[in-house]
Design a protein around this motif. Structure first.
Motif, PDB file in Angstrom:
ATOM      1  N   ASP A   5      -9.161  -7.379  -7.942  1.00 56.94           N
ATOM      2  CA  ASP A   5      -9.080  -8.558  -7.731  1.00 56.94           C
ATOM      3  C   ASP A   5     -10.257 -10.056  -8.773  1.00 56.94           C
ATOM      4  N   GLY A  55      -7.803  -3.349  -3.233  1.00 56.44           N
ATOM      5  CA  GLY A  55      -7.039  -4.664  -3.843  1.00 56.44           C
ATOM      6  C   GLY A  55      -7.920  -6.250  -4.064  1.00 56.44           C
ATOM      7  N   ASP A  98      -6.571   1.391  -4.308  1.00 54.04           N
ATOM      8  CA  ASP A  98      -7.190   1.042  -2.868  1.00 54.04           C
ATOM      9  C   ASP A  98      -8.178   2.771  -3.991  1.00 54.04           C
ATOM     10  N   GLY A 151      -0.571  -1.002  -4.349  1.00 49.57           N
ATOM     11  CA  GLY A 151      -1.459  -0.413  -4.066  1.00 49.57           C
ATOM     12  C   GLY A 151      -2.373   0.607  -3.683  1.00 49.57           C
ATOM     13  N   GLY A 164       0.856  -1.424   0.463  1.00 45.19           N
ATOM     14  CA  GLY A 164      -0.336   0.012  -0.684  1.00 45.19           C
ATOM     15  C   GLY A 164       0.550   1.107   0.098  1.00 45.19           C
ATOM     16  N   GLY A 190       1.264  -6.313   0.441  1.00 44.27           N
ATOM     17  CA  GLY A 190       0.110  -6.629   0.866  1.00 44.27           C
ATOM     18  C   GLY A 190      -0.442  -6.786  -1.291  1.00 44.27           C
ATOM     19  N   ASN A 234      -2.588 -11.029  -4.882  1.00 38.00           N
ATOM     20  CA  ASN A 234      -2.506 -10.554  -5.906  1.00 38.00           C
ATOM     21  C   ASN A 234      -3.362 -12.122  -7.398  1.00 38.00           C
TER      22      ASN A 234
HETATM   23  O1  KG4 Z   1       1.516  -4.579   2.575  1.00 38.65           O
HETATM   24  P1  KG4 Z   1       0.573  -4.067   2.992  1.00 38.65           P
HETATM   25  O2  KG4 Z   1      -0.040  -5.180   3.832  1.00 38.65           O
HETATM   26  O3  KG4 Z   1       0.665  -2.664   4.148  1.00 38.65           O
HETATM   27  C1  KG4 Z   1       1.612  -1.860   3.584  1.00 38.65           C
HETATM   28  O4  KG4 Z   1       2.286  -2.323   4.488  1.00 38.65           O
HETATM   29  O5  KG4 Z   1       1.291  -1.051   2.887  1.00 38.65           O
HETATM   30  O6  KG4 Z   1      -0.410  -3.800   1.597  1.00 38.65           O
HETATM   31  C2  KG4 Z   1      -2.077  -3.117   1.779  1.00 38.65           C
HETATM   32  C3  KG4 Z   1      -2.323  -3.330   0.261  1.00 38.65           C
HETATM   33  C4  KG4 Z   1      -3.415  -2.316  -0.052  1.00 38.65           C
HETATM   34  O7  KG4 Z   1      -3.091  -1.953  -0.593  1.00 38.65           O
HETATM   35  C5  KG4 Z   1      -4.078  -3.382  -0.132  1.00 38.65           C
HETATM   36  O8  KG4 Z   1      -5.486  -2.831  -1.360  1.00 38.65           O
HETATM   37  C6  KG4 Z   1      -3.206  -4.233  -1.281  1.00 38.65           C
HETATM   38  O9  KG4 Z   1      -2.060  -4.762  -0.197  1.00 38.65           O
HETATM   39  N1  KG4 Z   1      -3.670  -5.990  -1.861  1.00 38.65           N
HETATM   40  C7  KG4 Z   1      -3.960  -6.079  -2.698  1.00 38.65           C
HETATM   41  C8  KG4 Z   1      -4.659  -7.220  -2.778  1.00 38.65           C
HETATM   42  N2  KG4 Z   1      -4.577  -7.826  -1.583  1.00 38.65           N
HETATM   43  C9  KG4 Z   1      -4.383  -7.334  -0.499  1.00 38.65           C
HETATM   44  N3  KG4 Z   1      -4.003  -5.607  -3.941  1.00 38.65           N
HETATM   45  C10 KG4 Z   1      -4.088  -6.149  -5.514  1.00 38.65           C
HETATM   46  N4  KG4 Z   1      -5.294  -7.665  -5.594  1.00 38.65           N
HETATM   47  C11 KG4 Z   1      -5.318  -8.420  -3.945  1.00 38.65           C
HETATM   48  N5  KG4 Z   1      -5.474  -9.328  -4.039  1.00 38.65           N
END
Ligand code: KG4
Length: 338
Positions: A183, A179, A166, A162, A136, A268, A272
């Motif tokens: 997805d 995300g 969002d 990310g 993110g 995160g 995907n």
């Molecule tokens: O790593 P993370 O939990 O938090 C940070 O350190 O930023 O990442 C969160 C991000 C969010 O923007 C969320 O929308 C994205 O990961 N995310 C995805 C998916 N699952 C979570 N983005 C695309 N596809 C997914 N399946």
């Protein structure tokens, strides 16, 4: 080897893990996602307050699960950055207090190093490798020539992928974090909307997601002004093809440039499904091995912080108790605590 208690509070998860000799004894996460979902994104003030409310509860649960007492812990590790400043402070204050009270070393861990080494819960990393860190808050290519050596060879010039997911989800009326629904819906849609390709024609390993985000927002608003509605599934598919497609294009370029035969996904967005599938497909054509973290450690957790902390403990990389957090900590600078 030692027993290490690790704390993660850089964004919207309050997490504590306990690791011992490479084994994960406890991994407790309190997620704030449902609270922030009401606002369509993380509210930093609320995140800090909830971390402060939850940290001791999560800590206690981790101790119970691991059957350990604070006296058994050999070092206290904590995410020092990057992340939200107020959120990071809660974890840092907790770790410092415990380190001071129990007279044990304090180990500051880089959040993205954590995401990369989360993969070691699956298999030991071998070098050189290229880490594709997508979350993110970050989108970067990190070249690792050896253990704990990080060279950023390309990164986003503006928004993280990310964050882009969002914001696009929000304008399409989908829930946070965006995300996940994008997805899912992209699988039902068709690539019918022609979105401009970011950094088109540029010979670079950099990425850019701000223009793509703005293009989707403008497109949706223009349709609304004409009284028309966007086909949400088709927009999800059209957007995802570009967002993931650009990432894969740059990964191919980086892999060739640095002649690496191994890549790891981290963060995160590596949850995907389209990214996981396409990355494997494209890398197999180049004979490059792809390591993908299991879903449980794609999102923020403290197990990954514990994994890095074990390496730093062995190297005796400890911080003084006057250390602060660093919301913009560069991964290539992970040994600098000033
Ligand atoms: O790593 P993370 O939990 O938090 C940070 O350190 O930023 O990442 C969160 C991000 C969010 O923007 C969320 O929308 C994205 O990961 N995310 C995805 C998916 N699952 C979570 N983005 C695309 N596809 C997914 N399946």
């Amino acid at each position: 080897m030692a027993t290490i208690l690790a704390i993660e509070s850089s964004c919207d998860e309050t997490a504590v893990a306990i690791v011992e000799n490479g084994k994960l004894l406890a991994d407790v996460i309190s997620s704030q996602v449902e609270v922030h979902a009401k606002y369509g994104g993380v509210m930093p003030e609320i995140a800090s307050r909830l971390h402060a409310e939850n940290i001791t509860i999560v800590l206690q649960e981790a101790l119970i699960k691991s059957n350990k007492k604070l006296e058994d812990i050999d070092a206290f590790a904590v995410t020092r950055g990057p992340g939200l400043i107020g959120a990071l402070h809660v974890g840092m204050q907790a770790a410092k207090t415990l380190a001071m009270l129990y007279q044990k070393p304090l180990i500051p861990v880089h959040h993205l190093a954590g995401h990369i080494y989360a993969n070691e819960y699956i298999e030991k990393l071998t070098y050189p490798l290229l880490a594709v860190v997508v979350s993110g808050g970050n989108s970067e290519f990190v070249l690792m020539k050896e253990e704990m050596s990080f060279e950023v060879v390309g990164q986003t010039r503006d928004d993280a992928i990310g964050e882009c997911y969002d914001k696009v989800a929000r304008v399409l009326g989908l829930p946070y974090p965006g995300g996940v629904p994008i997805d899912r819906l992209a699988k039902e849609g068709h690539h019918t909307y022609n979105l401009p390709i970011p950094l088109k024609g540029e010979d670079t390993l950099d990425l850019s997601y701000s223009g793509l985000k703005t293009n989707v927002i403008n497109f949706v608003h223009n349709l609304e002004q004409k009284g028309e509605k966007v086909n949400v599934a088709d927009m999800c598919k059209s957007f995802q093809d570009v967002a993931v497609g650009e990432l894969i294009k740059r990964t191919i370029k980086a892999v060739k440039k640095y002649s690496v035969k191994k890549i790891v996904l981290a963060g995160g967005v590596s949850a995907n499904s389209y990214l996981r599938e396409q990355m494997k497909l494209e890398m197999s054509k180049l004979n490059v091995d792809v390591l993908i973290p299991p879903l449980w450690c794609c999102t923020d957790n403290a197990a990954m912080i514990g994994k890095v902390a074990e390496k730093l403990y062995d190297k005796k990389v400890f911080a003084p108790l006057n250390i602060g957090v660093d919301p913009n900590w560069e991964i290539s600078n992970y040994l600098h605590f000033e």
